[in-house]
Motif scaffolding. Sequence first.
Motif, short mmCIF file in Angstrom:
data_model
loop_
_atom_site.label_atom_id
_atom_site.label_comp_id
_atom_site.label_asym_id
_atom_site.label_seq_id
_atom_site.Cartn_x
_atom_site.Cartn_y
_atom_site.Cartn_z
N ASP A 66 -4.24 -17.97 52.75
CA ASP A 66 -2.84 -17.81 52.39
C ASP A 66 -2.02 -18.97 52.95
N GLU A 67 -0.74 -19.02 52.55
CA GLU A 67 0.13 -20.10 52.98
C GLU A 67 1.58 -19.67 52.88
N TYR A 68 2.40 -20.12 53.82
CA TYR A 68 3.84 -19.88 53.73
C TYR A 68 4.44 -20.68 52.58
N VAL A 69 5.49 -20.14 52.00
CA VAL A 69 6.25 -20.85 50.97
C VAL A 69 7.45 -21.54 51.61
N ASP A 135 -0.02 -2.89 59.77
CA ASP A 135 0.24 -1.99 58.65
C ASP A 135 -0.93 -1.93 57.67
N GLY A 136 -2.07 -2.52 58.06
CA GLY A 136 -3.26 -2.46 57.23
C GLY A 136 -3.37 -3.56 56.20
N HIS A 137 -2.51 -4.59 56.25
CA HIS A 137 -2.60 -5.63 55.23
C HIS A 137 -3.77 -6.57 55.51
N ILE A 138 -4.28 -7.18 54.45
CA ILE A 138 -5.29 -8.24 54.54
C ILE A 138 -4.75 -9.44 53.76
N GLY A 139 -5.04 -10.65 54.25
CA GLY A 139 -4.29 -11.78 53.74
C GLY A 139 -2.83 -11.45 53.95
#
Length: 259
Positions: A66-69, A135-139
């Motif tokens: 992933d990457e910040y915008v 909160d259980g997120h991935i990526g």
Amino acid sequence: MEIVIVPDAAAQGELAAGAVADLLDRKPDALIGVATGSTPLPVYEALQRRRDRGLSLDRARICQLDEYVGLPVGHPESYREVVRREVLDRLGISDDRFMGPDGSAEDVVAACAAYEATLKNAGGVDFQLLGIGTDGHIGFNEPISSFASRTRVKTLTEQTRVDNARFFDSLDDVPQHVLTQGIGTIMEARHLVLLATGESKAEAVALAVEGPLAAIVPASVLQLHPHATVILDEAAASRLKLADYYRSTYRTKPSWQGI
């Protein structure tokens, strides 16, 4: 899903690094997906030690999750720069064997589609490291993300921005948006390895591993993957109902089976 409980982060790093080394023995040009943050650092440190002892990474390829915008090119907290510091430089991997989404592109939707095409043209991801959010997120697939989602733009929840603020001067400096591999994209990797350390991740881990399959807990999708491994330290495993079973199962596995 295979659950492995180890004493601490160092043991976690050695186990995951061993799986990468085994993969590179079989496939020297494997595409390895890396994650950022503090949790995977012991993996990269263990790989560096293995490289010092002769592990060849000359043909290994690295891809970004992933990457910040909106961060300018070269910003020290852009994930491209973080991966360069923590993985590429550490392991002697050149930029021409690194691929990631362009968060500084004028057309970020097109950048997402281009990254999807890049991964497909590269033959797909062989090994993907993952962390898990509180909160259980991935990526950066936040709760209620579609399990079929592809690489796309996402708006970060306030909790995720607060969690990531430690890497910036203030919460106001944390970007609001990111590009992330979608859950559907992540699930196409041949081997998923999720790492979690600390009691703060224990509830999310328990919901992902032993709870129902639910979009509110994106990491629960790993229950559907044919080769997913979850490596936990004791604190992250503290809310698992079947922790003793997972420990005994891993201890009795044949030494050649690995992860």
